[in-house]
Scaffold this motif. Structure first.
Motif, short mmCIF file in Angstrom:
data_model
loop_
_atom_site.label_atom_id
_atom_site.label_comp_id
_atom_site.label_asym_id
_atom_site.label_seq_id
_atom_site.Cartn_x
_atom_site.Cartn_y
_atom_site.Cartn_z
N GLY A 172 0.80 -1.19 0.07
CA GLY A 172 -0.08 0.09 0.00
C GLY A 172 0.90 1.14 0.02
O GLY A 172 2.04 1.20 0.04
N ALA A 173 0.11 2.28 -0.14
CA ALA A 173 0.65 3.79 -0.10
C ALA A 173 2.05 3.83 -1.22
O ALA A 173 3.09 4.10 -0.63
N GLU A 174 1.49 3.32 -2.28
CA GLU A 174 2.72 3.28 -3.31
C GLU A 174 3.39 4.75 -3.42
O GLU A 174 4.77 4.69 -4.02
N ALA A 175 2.62 5.52 -3.31
CA ALA A 175 3.41 7.12 -3.76
C ALA A 175 4.11 7.40 -2.44
O ALA A 175 5.25 8.36 -2.72
N VAL A 176 4.29 6.73 -1.29
CA VAL A 176 5.08 7.10 -0.20
C VAL A 176 6.35 6.02 -0.30
O VAL A 176 6.30 5.08 -0.54
N PRO A 177 7.46 6.92 0.07
CA PRO A 177 8.64 6.05 0.05
C PRO A 177 8.75 5.18 1.01
O PRO A 177 8.00 5.48 2.17
N GLU A 178 9.34 4.06 0.62
CA GLU A 178 9.03 2.81 1.63
C GLU A 178 9.27 2.97 3.13
O GLU A 178 8.85 2.56 3.97
N GLY A 179 10.52 3.56 3.30
CA GLY A 179 11.09 4.09 4.66
C GLY A 179 10.18 4.85 5.42
O GLY A 179 10.23 4.92 6.46
N GLN A 180 9.03 5.51 4.80
CA GLN A 180 8.24 6.54 5.32
C GLN A 180 6.71 5.95 5.64
O GLN A 180 5.96 6.57 6.18
N ARG A 181 6.52 4.68 5.17
CA ARG A 181 5.37 4.18 5.56
C ARG A 181 5.03 3.70 7.02
O ARG A 181 6.19 3.15 7.32
N PRO A 182 4.06 3.88 7.49
CA PRO A 182 4.02 3.83 9.17
C PRO A 182 4.21 2.17 9.20
O PRO A 182 5.11 2.14 10.26
N VAL A 183 3.98 1.31 8.57
CA VAL A 183 4.21 -0.02 9.10
C VAL A 183 5.75 -0.42 8.75
O VAL A 183 6.28 -0.94 9.77
N ASN A 184 6.19 0.25 7.90
CA ASN A 184 7.85 -0.13 7.73
C ASN A 184 8.42 0.75 8.87
O ASN A 184 9.57 0.23 9.04
N GLU A 185 8.09 1.87 9.21
CA GLU A 185 8.53 2.49 10.26
C GLU A 185 8.66 1.74 11.64
O GLU A 185 9.54 1.68 12.33
N TYR A 186 7.42 1.11 11.55
CA TYR A 186 7.49 0.13 12.76
C TYR A 186 8.11 -1.00 12.78
O TYR A 186 9.15 -1.30 13.69
N LEU A 187 8.43 -1.58 11.64
CA LEU A 187 9.35 -2.85 11.42
C LEU A 187 10.79 -2.31 11.70
O LEU A 187 11.45 -3.15 12.37
N GLU A 188 11.18 -1.07 11.17
CA GLU A 188 12.54 -0.39 11.37
C GLU A 188 12.77 -0.42 12.99
O GLU A 188 13.88 -0.44 13.31
N LEU A 189 11.71 0.30 13.53
CA LEU A 189 11.80 0.35 15.02
C LEU A 189 12.10 -0.84 15.70
O LEU A 189 12.92 -0.65 16.63
N THR A 190 11.35 -1.85 15.49
CA THR A 190 11.68 -3.11 16.21
C THR A 190 12.92 -3.88 16.01
O THR A 190 13.54 -4.39 16.74
N ARG A 191 13.60 -3.56 14.80
CA ARG A 191 14.69 -3.93 14.53
C ARG A 191 16.16 -3.01 15.19
O ARG A 191 17.18 -3.37 14.94
N SER A 192 15.68 -2.11 15.61
CA SER A 192 16.60 -1.10 16.00
C SER A 192 17.23 -1.30 17.52
O SER A 192 16.40 -1.95 18.09
#
Length: 227
Positions: A10-30
């Motif tokens: 989803g949210a194809e117009a939004v850069p992958e790193g700024q999609r809320p779910v991706n931000e959540y996934l990145e946070l859990t890996r930090s």
């Protein structure tokens, strides 16, 4: 064995790193941010926080307190000062964790996605589809809200511990204040008050008075005559 998704749909117009779910996934890996996660749980989070407190207390704070309170009879002050330092670090840690998880929480609950295409000057907003809203809401309720509740509980406990350690240090310091022979008023009185001069001589234990001060000990080439 379970595998976490690497990215979201989803949210194809939004850069992958700024999609809320991706931000959540990145946070859990930090580093550190996975501590309060649902995978670790409350017990695991508590274990990590207590272990961090103990390591910082005994390897950093207590040695510093020992170098500050160099005279005999100040064990209580050393314990209290070390508790202030160690719990203060936990307060900073909780603030950082709360900031990161709070940001992701807000992003998941929002009906819109604010993003930047290439910089702050060309930001845009995209409304989530109904499917994306349901997915983000489910993720928030199942994985993020429990973390926020856990952080709220731990923040209250650590904050109370920090305040209690400060009170403990103040009480300990008032019971037996440190004799400061470098205080300007004290130095002035030493010139004409024999009783205070005798106390200063007794406190020094026959050693140079700079032996109990890290700064003046360093000025004196590492504390000559202190051993």
């Amino acid at each position: 064995q379970t595998f976490a998704a690497e990215t979201s749909f989803g949210a194809e117009a939004v850069p992958e790193g700024q999609r809320p779910v991706n931000e959540y996934l990145e946070l859990t890996r930090s580093p550190l941010f996975d501590w309060p996660s649902e995978e670790i749980g409350t017990k695991g989070f508590l274990t990590r926080v207590v272990a961090l407190y103990a390591v910082v207390y005994f390897t950093v704070c207590f040695p510093i307190s020992g170098a500050t309170y160099t005279q005999d009879g100040y064990l209580l002050q050393k314990i209290a000062a070390s508790a202030v330092g160690a719990s203060g670090l936990l307060v900073v840690l909780m603030a950082r964790l709360y900031s990161g998880w709070g940001y992701v929480s807000t992003r998941l609950q929002s009906k819109f996605i604010e993003y930047e295409e290439s910089g702050w000057y060309d930001g845009d907003i995209e409304e989530k589809t109904e499917e994306e809203k349901r997915r983000d809401k489910f993720l928030f309720i199942s994985d993020v809200k429990p973390v926020m509740d856990r952080l709220n509980l731990f923040s209250l406990g650590i904050g109370a511990s920090f305040v209690a350690s400060i009170i403990f240090l103040n009480v300990a310091s008032s019971i037996k204040p440190v004799f400061d022979e470098y205080d300007p008023k004290m130095l002035e009185q030493l010139r004409y008050n024999d009783k205070i001069a005798d106390v200063a001589a007794e406190q020094s234990g026959g050693r140079p008075t700079y032996c109990d001060n890290r700064y003046y000990r360093a000025v004196a080439n590492g504390g000559q005559g202190c051993n």
